[in-house]
Design a protein around this motif. Structure first.
Motif, PDB file in Angstrom:
ATOM      1  N   ASP A  98      -9.617  90.245  91.414  1.00 52.34           N
ATOM      2  CA  ASP A  98      -8.961  89.686  92.602  1.00 52.34           C
ATOM      3  C   ASP A  98      -8.604  90.855  93.506  1.00 52.34           C
ATOM      4  N   ASP A  99      -8.776  90.676  94.806  1.00 50.79           N
ATOM      5  CA  ASP A  99      -8.494  91.791  95.707  1.00 50.79           C
ATOM      6  C   ASP A  99      -7.007  91.962  96.006  1.00 50.79           C
ATOM      7  N   HIS A 100      -6.159  91.092  95.463  1.00 58.65           N
ATOM      8  CA  HIS A 100      -4.713  91.214  95.635  1.00 58.65           C
ATOM      9  C   HIS A 100      -4.088  91.690  94.320  1.00 58.65           C
ATOM     10  N   GLY A 157     -10.814  94.944  91.941  1.00 63.47           N
ATOM     11  CA  GLY A 157     -10.390  94.406  93.221  1.00 63.47           C
ATOM     12  C   GLY A 157     -11.522  94.045  94.149  1.00 63.47           C
ATOM     13  N   THR A 158     -12.769  94.295  93.733  1.00 61.15           N
ATOM     14  CA  THR A 158     -13.936  93.945  94.545  1.00 61.15           C
ATOM     15  C   THR A 158     -15.036  93.421  93.638  1.00 61.15           C
ATOM     16  N   MET A 202     -13.629  88.424  98.475  1.00 61.55           N
ATOM     17  CA  MET A 202     -13.277  89.812  98.179  1.00 61.55           C
ATOM     18  C   MET A 202     -14.125  90.749  99.020  1.00 61.55           C
TER      19      MET A 202
END
Length: 237
Positions: free
Chosen positions: A8-10, A34-35, A57
């Motif tokens: 997840d990018d968060h 994150g990507t 993402m």
């Protein structure tokens, strides 16, 4: 322990998922990404049992990352997204995702999804299941697809059952199923894992796997999602 990779990018979202999953005592979060590109590298390096994958993402979306991971790594992917969109749902299933869960689900639902797909099963969030069924129904209204090629008749240890396309609606009548197989199909349609079905019916998990394999073969269904659609369309649930 179920080994999980969080994508997840968060960072805050990943931290929340980690807390929920590891608090169960059943899950070890072995890595984060994150990507989409980082997810590919982490999946190849860590070989987790399950990947919880976001959709939107940087550099590569979760759908494409899922497609590549499923092709190269024996890992089940659960799409976990904020966006309740049909295009994401059907693209994810086509890419080979084993599950689709919305981020507004409760902690137990996320943990349940991880348990289910780690056991080789498939799971859809209840709020999207009806849309999958509707899509099959629309397909049937224009042309009635034939059943998929059956699985090997002697297999009692099915491979990880993943959804590939929305063109696998089985047409074999319910009469072909034994009473026990119909009962197992009903429980599969209620999103129970093989272990949960075994507990419910007081039988061994290996026996459940045999019943599920027989059900898929008799229905000509490629995976559990297609079997669930069949169960709903024929009034089993």
């Amino acid at each position: 322990m179920i080994r999980v990779l969080l994508v997840d990018d968060h960072a805050v979202m990943r931290a929340g998922f980690r807390m929920i999953l590891e608090a169960s005592g059943e899950v070890e979060v072995v890595g984060e990404a994150g990507t989409g590109t980082d997810a590919l590298a982490a999946a190849a390096d860590l070989r987790p049992d399950v990947i919880c994958m976001d959709v939107q993402m940087p550099d590569m979306d979760g759908i494409e990352a899922t497609r590549r991971i499923v092709a190269d790594v024996d890992t089940a992917v659960v799409i976990v997204t904020t966006f309740d969109r049909d295009d994401y749902l059907f693209q994810a299933l086509s890419a080979g995702a084993s599950g689709f869960v919305l981020k507004n689900a409760g902690p137990e639902e996320l943990l349940h999804a991880v348990r289910v797909v780690a056991g080789g099963d498939a799971l859809l969030a209840p709020e999207v299941t009806r849309r999958v069924i509707a899509r099959f129904a629309r397909t049937d209204s224009s042309t009635e697809p034939g059943p998929s090629a059956p699985r090997g008749a002697g297999s009692t240890t099915p491979t990880r059952e993943r959804s590939r396309t929305a063109a696998d609606a089985p047409a074999t009548p319910m009469a072909d199923l034994t009473e026990r197989e119909a009962e197992v199909l009903r429980l599969v349609a209620h999103a129970l894992s093989n272990a949960e079905i075994a507990q419910r019916l007081y039988i061994g998990e290996a026996t459940v796997k045999t019943h599920v394999s027989n059900v898929l073969q008799k229905l000509g269904a490629r995976d559990r999602v297609a079997a669930v659609v069949y169960a709903h369309r024929h009034g089993l649930v």
